[in-house]
Enzyme design. Structure first.
Site, mmCIF file in Angstrom:
data_model
loop_
_atom_site.group_PDB
_atom_site.id
_atom_site.type_symbol
_atom_site.label_atom_id
_atom_site.label_comp_id
_atom_site.label_asym_id
_atom_site.label_seq_id
_atom_site.Cartn_x
_atom_site.Cartn_y
_atom_site.Cartn_z
ATOM 1 N N GLY A 11 0.839 -1.204 0.000
ATOM 2 C CA GLY A 11 0.000 0.000 0.000
ATOM 3 C C GLY A 11 0.870 1.248 0.000
ATOM 4 N N ARG A 74 0.657 -4.938 -5.533
ATOM 5 C CA ARG A 74 0.779 -6.155 -4.733
ATOM 6 C C ARG A 74 1.008 -7.269 -5.759
ATOM 7 N NH1 ARG A 74 -0.942 -4.089 0.259
ATOM 8 N NH2 ARG A 74 -2.718 -2.699 0.176
ATOM 9 N N ASP A 105 5.820 -5.042 6.003
ATOM 10 C CA ASP A 105 6.608 -6.227 6.377
ATOM 11 C C ASP A 105 6.600 -7.312 5.301
ATOM 12 O OD1 ASP A 105 3.961 -6.749 6.937
ATOM 13 O OD2 ASP A 105 4.356 -7.915 8.741
ATOM 14 N N GLY A 106 5.454 -7.502 4.632
ATOM 15 C CA GLY A 106 5.377 -8.518 3.575
ATOM 16 C C GLY A 106 6.341 -8.200 2.441
ATOM 17 N N ASP A 152 0.196 2.236 8.677
ATOM 18 C CA ASP A 152 -0.334 1.495 9.829
ATOM 19 C C ASP A 152 0.529 1.572 11.085
ATOM 20 O OD1 ASP A 152 -2.286 0.722 8.038
ATOM 21 O OD2 ASP A 152 -1.372 -1.212 7.593
ATOM 22 N N ARG A 187 -25.109 14.610 18.146
ATOM 23 C CA ARG A 187 -25.095 13.248 17.589
ATOM 24 C C ARG A 187 -23.906 12.423 18.079
ATOM 25 N NH1 ARG A 187 -26.778 14.794 11.414
ATOM 26 N NH2 ARG A 187 -28.941 14.196 11.618
ATOM 27 N N GLN A 286 -7.375 8.651 4.254
ATOM 28 C CA GLN A 286 -6.343 8.531 5.296
ATOM 29 C C GLN A 286 -4.967 8.267 4.721
ATOM 30 O OE1 GLN A 286 -8.017 5.753 8.640
ATOM 31 N NE2 GLN A 286 -9.170 5.366 6.790
#
Ligand code: F6P
Length: 363
Positions: A11, A74, A105-106, A152, A187, A286
């Site tokens: 990502g 990916r 990490d991947g 992340d 709310r 984000q």
């Protein structure tokens, strides 16, 4: 002259462009030739124009751009040996024997697999007459250096990953905006934030915005989580709060590892507390946009260190990942960092939540 290539993988994260810029320019400043690989490992497998030499000016303006300008993917084929064989051939054809990877990490594990297999891949390329013995002779070793790029902040061994503070800032801005309308209508808003298996973004955003409740994978709520949330929210309302903010990490679950969805929390606030509740999923906003000052600084300092690590590398030193620990840029063994990261996930899967939190804190 050594040829150092950089690619971004997994990502995208704000600050990846800063890392590319730093690696390109530091390589050139160190007397090396600099290359980028487009579209992550996919570009390495495809070769040809996907691996391009860069000059100093080619990365002008990169610092303030969001996403990754050299693309990411990916890539499935790189996960299999034939894909890595093709990638190795393309690297030799371009004269590249050092690769800096900016990703999660991947992506970093994939790179170290390439390094471990590299001598065998060279032999296989010669056996299959893809390359001659003379061609592979100068490429007996591959240097790999990792830079952790991910919003992340889910990698052990480093205090911050490139992109996490920009993302946190975006989340805070969004929550501030939501709060204004929540206050006006009295709310509740249940806000879902990214982070995959990691609750760092959700937790830090909750601290930074003063949310009423936060749900993260590393520390799930008590068995009776519905009562726990309702008690806290109604206490805050009784204290005079006109708005309610519950932040839910995308990997949030209860203490039995059953996922807790934003809609379940929304329903709870409506049905049990009678609140006018809405759900907001922040989504990829984000991840986009230009990097904050911290991520520009981090990616630049770490990119410079990555090139230095390439130049210092010897076959006996394990591949490093560039980290930041207590505000210092340091090198850590890449595979150890990945293993510690995976241990946290395993601790959570084994419902050892305290151990998971300690594991992450210790690192
Ligand atoms: O790893 C970054 C991240 O944004 C995670 O927070 C999220 O789970 C995932 O990537 C989303 O991936 P994609 O953009 O491929 O849907």
């Amino acid at each position: 002259k050594r040829r150092i290539a950089i690619l971004t993988s997994g990502g995208d994260a704000p600050g990846m462009n800063g890392a590319v810029r730093a690696v390109v320019r530091q390589s050139i400043a160190s007397g090396c030739e600099s290359y980028v690989v487009y579209e992550g490992y996919e570009g390495l497998v495809q070769g040809g124009d996907m691996i391009k030499e860069m000059q100093w000016d080619d990365v002008r303006g990169y610092l303030s751009e969001g996403g990754t300008l050299i693309g990411t993917a990916r890539c499935l084929s790189f996960r299999e040996r034939p894909g890595r064989l093709q990638a190795a051939k393309n690297m030799v054809l371009k004269g590249i024997d050092a690769l800096v990877i900016c990703g999660g990490d991947g992506s970093l594990t994939g790179a170290d697999t390439l390094r471990a297999e590299w001598p065998g891949l060279m032999d296989e390329l010669v056996q299959k007459n893809e390359l001659s013995a003379d061609q592979v002779k100068p490429f007996r070793h591959l240097n790999i250096v990792g830079l952790v790029g991910s919003i992340d902040n889910d990698m052990s061994s480093t205090d911050a990953t490139i992109g996490c503070y920009t993302s946190l800032h975006r989340i805070c801005e969004a929550v501030d905006a939501i709060e204004a309308t929540a206050y006006s209508h009295q709310r509740a808003f249940v806000i879902k934030v990214m982070g995959r298996h990691c609750g760092w973004l959700a937790l830090m955003a909750s601290v930074a915005t003063g949310a009423d409740f936060c749900l993260i994978p590393e520390m799930p709520p008590k068995e009776d989580w519905k009562t726990e949330i309702c008690d806290i929210v109604s206490k805050h309302r009784k204290m005079g709060k006109r708005k309610t903010i519950v932040i839910v990490a995308e990997g949030a679950h209860d203490c039995h590892l059953e996922p807790i969805s934003v809609s379940a929390v929304d329903k709870l606030l409506k049905e049990k507390l009678g609140l006018d509740s809405k759900v907001t999923e922040l989504g990829h906003v984000q991840r986009g946009g230009s990097a904050c000052a911290y991520d520009r600084m981090l990616s630049t300092l770490q990119g410079v260190e990555a090139v230095q690590a390439v130049l210092d590398a010897t076959p006996d030193i394990p591949s490093p990942v560039i980290a930041i620990v207590e505000n210092k840029i340091v090198r850590k063994p890449l595979l150890e960092a990945v293993k510690l990261t995976q241990d946290v996930t395993k601790a959570i899967e084994a419902k050892k939540f305290e151990e998971a939190v300690e594991g992450r804190d210790a690192e």
